[in-house]
Design an enzyme around this catalytic site. Structure first.
Site, PDB file in Angstrom:
ATOM      1  N   SER A 176       0.797  -1.225   0.000  1.00 36.73           N
ATOM      2  CA  SER A 176       0.000   0.000   0.000  1.00 36.73           C
ATOM      3  C   SER A 176       0.829   1.274   0.000  1.00 36.73           C
ATOM      4  O   SER A 176       0.380   2.294  -0.511  1.00 36.73           O
ATOM      5  CB  SER A 176      -0.959  -0.004   1.189  1.00 36.73           C
ATOM      6  OG  SER A 176      -0.272  -0.164   2.404  1.00 36.73           O
ATOM      7  N   HIS A 204      -5.333  -3.020  -2.927  1.00 37.70           N
ATOM      8  CA  HIS A 204      -4.955  -2.073  -3.987  1.00 37.70           C
ATOM      9  C   HIS A 204      -4.818  -2.729  -5.357  1.00 37.70           C
ATOM     10  O   HIS A 204      -4.474  -2.063  -6.322  1.00 37.70           O
ATOM     11  CB  HIS A 204      -3.642  -1.372  -3.623  1.00 37.70           C
ATOM     12  CG  HIS A 204      -3.729  -0.631  -2.332  1.00 37.70           C
ATOM     13  ND1 HIS A 204      -4.205   0.655  -2.235  1.00 37.70           N
ATOM     14  CD2 HIS A 204      -3.444  -1.017  -1.066  1.00 37.70           C
ATOM     15  CE1 HIS A 204      -4.190   1.045  -0.971  1.00 37.70           C
ATOM     16  NE2 HIS A 204      -3.734   0.041  -0.241  1.00 37.70           N
ATOM     17  N   LYS A 236     -11.623   1.196  -2.133  1.00 37.54           N
ATOM     18  CA  LYS A 236     -10.549   1.733  -2.981  1.00 37.54           C
ATOM     19  C   LYS A 236     -10.973   1.657  -4.447  1.00 37.54           C
ATOM     20  O   LYS A 236     -11.799   2.440  -4.864  1.00 37.54           O
ATOM     21  CB  LYS A 236      -9.254   1.021  -2.642  1.00 37.54           C
ATOM     22  CG  LYS A 236      -8.816   1.479  -1.234  1.00 37.54           C
ATOM     23  CD  LYS A 236      -7.762   0.701  -0.572  1.00 37.54           C
ATOM     24  CE  LYS A 236      -7.565   1.303   0.821  1.00 37.54           C
ATOM     25  NZ  LYS A 236      -6.966   0.387   1.768  1.00 37.54           N
TER      26      LYS A 236
HETATM   27  C1  PLP Z   1      -6.948   0.258   3.185  1.00 36.70           C
HETATM   28  C2  PLP Z   1      -6.421  -1.076   3.482  1.00 36.70           C
HETATM   29  C3  PLP Z   1      -7.078  -1.922   4.371  1.00 36.70           C
HETATM   30  C4  PLP Z   1      -8.259  -1.491   5.177  1.00 36.70           C
HETATM   31  O1  PLP Z   1      -9.426  -1.475   4.426  1.00 36.70           O
HETATM   32  P1  PLP Z   1     -10.651  -0.587   4.905  1.00 36.70           P
HETATM   33  O2  PLP Z   1     -11.810  -1.116   4.161  1.00 36.70           O
HETATM   34  O3  PLP Z   1     -10.307   0.814   4.548  1.00 36.70           O
HETATM   35  O4  PLP Z   1     -10.768  -0.782   6.391  1.00 36.70           O
HETATM   36  C5  PLP Z   1      -6.597  -3.203   4.524  1.00 36.70           C
HETATM   37  N1  PLP Z   1      -5.488  -3.605   3.866  1.00 36.70           N
HETATM   38  C6  PLP Z   1      -4.811  -2.812   3.033  1.00 36.70           C
HETATM   39  C7  PLP Z   1      -3.605  -3.325   2.334  1.00 36.70           C
HETATM   40  C8  PLP Z   1      -5.246  -1.518   2.817  1.00 36.70           C
HETATM   41  O5  PLP Z   1      -4.563  -0.705   2.022  1.00 36.70           O
END
Ligand code: PLP
Length: 391
Positions: A176, A204, A236
């Site tokens: 990330s 991602h 995302k």
């Molecule tokens: C953003 C993210 C999460 C958390 O997801 P949310 O739905 O925002 O709680 C988990 N793992 C990774 C790798 C992320 O980038």
């Protein structure tokens, strides 16, 4: 004794690590208003530009009219409604797996999956650069927890030698904060040789990688035998909210029985599931979004390389510029903002000491002109900044 919060806060400020929340005064998008200023943004995770897409909004509002707003109860009581169920079926089909389980957030999906699968007497092995939610899940599980060197199957193999009980190997799909991809073919082969299970959090990758947006497993052509536990988040690339875990019938039934963050929380609003059903269709079918993103990535990397800035080894829309010191990262971010461009500085402890960066993210809604503007603004910012800024 009382809690000395003020000196804790003062220390954080002095270390250039103080965090503030920009106030968004417009919908999510590449053109935003933040704290009263109109800005061109390069820091959202809405990679495909679906968060404010008319078809997604329409599905959401129709969903709210039909299903109301609140989920009302947990899934096991009376909160599991038809849109949730349809979305699970669509996500199972999309990932080519027998079942998928809808969760309210990615953070909870990770805590739920890990703690339902390993506990005392088991082993969990994680990449050093995994997302905070995975590291928290590992600690909470009570399993023996060790972190292997980033993306290094040899380091993983040496830890697997000492593993006890059921062993879960966990990695981000696309990292990330760096944007690079997990070397899944090697990591999965290494894990398989020791009968360990692999869990991939591809928050991602979904939407961005793979011909149909199926993420890193589609990119590498891997199946359930390689990656038994596959996590995706919906906030995302999907542009909505929530997360899912995809896998076998037995895996999903196990999670429904034992994953506490699934059991003890209210289901997400059904209208959000209606919105995700619409965004899933756009994500899968509108290939031009991925193609356009690839063009922007190539354009950005070429432009930044010419400026002599340090990029990371990333083929994804996450294109961080490695700066080093937190103070310099903040100064660069501020210099961009003066020119109407929003890129946040990412600092420790989100990233390791000495690796503060500008985490640039590209979006299918950006134009080539937008990326050109960012590169010109970076060039200008560099001329105004002293060579070295120390923390
Ligand atoms: C953003 C993210 C999460 C958390 O997801 P949310 O739905 O925002 O709680 C988990 N793992 C990774 C790798 C992320 O980038």
């Amino acid at each position: 004794m009382s809690f000395d919060l003020s000196s804790r806060l003062a220390e954080r400020r002095a270390a250039h690590l103080y965090r503030q929340r920009p106030l968004l005064e417009s919908p999510q998008g590449v053109r935003v208003t933040v704290d009263g200023q109109a800005l061109l943004a390069f820091c959202s995770n809405d990679y495909l530009g679906l968060a404010n897409h008319p078809e997604v909004i329409d599905a959401f509002t129709r969903g709210a009219r039909q299903w109301g707003v609140g989920g009302g109860a947990s899934h096991l009581v009376v909160g599991h409604s038809e849109p949730h169920h349809q979305l699970e079926e669509a996500l199972a089909h999309f990932t080519g797996r027998p079942r998928a389980l809808l969760m309210s957030s990615g953070y909870m999906a990770n805590i739920g999956a890990v703690t339902a699968l390993v506990g005392k007497g088991d082993t969990i092995l994680q990449d050093r650069l995994n997302h905070a939610s995975l590291l928290d899940a590992g600690l909470l599980s009570g399993a023996r927890f060790s972190r292997y060197l980033h993306n290094d199957p040899v380091s993983l193999a040496s830890r697997l030698e000492k593993a006890v009980g059921n062993t879960l190997v966990v990695t981000d799909g696309v990292f990330s904060m760096d944007g690079d991809l997990a070397d899944l073919p090697s990591l999965c082969a290494t894990a398989r040789a020791k009968d360990a299970w692999v869990m991939v959090d591809d928050a991602h990758g979904f939407g961005c990688l793979g011909r149909n947006g199926g993420g890193i497993v589609e990119h590498f052509g891997l199946g359930m035998g390689d990656v038994p536990v596959l996590i995706g988040t919906l906030g995302k690339g999907f542009g909505t909210a929530g997360a899912f875990i995809a896998g076998s019938e037995e895996l999903i039934e196990t999670l429904i029985q034992f994953a506490r963050p699934y059991i003890y929380t209210t289901s997400q609003p059904p209208a959000v599931a209606c919105a995700t059903l619409a965004s899933l269709q756009l994500l899968r079918d509108e290939h031009w979004r991925r193609d356009h993103l690839q063009q922007l990535i190539t354009q950005f990397r070429a432009g930044v390389a010419e400026l002599g800035l340090e990029l990371m080894d990333s083929p994804s829309p996450i294109q961080p510029i490695l700066v080093g010191s937190s103070a310099r990262a903040l100064a660069l971010s501020a210099a961009l903002r003066e020119q109407g461009i929003l890129v946040t500085a990412i600092r420790p402890p989100t990233v390791p000491q000495g690796t503060a960066r500008l985490r640039v993210t590209l979006c299918a809604a950006h134009s080539e002109d937008d990326v050109g503007q960012l590169i010109a603004a970076l060039k200008h910012a560099l001329t105004k900044l002293p060579e070295q800024t120390h923390d």
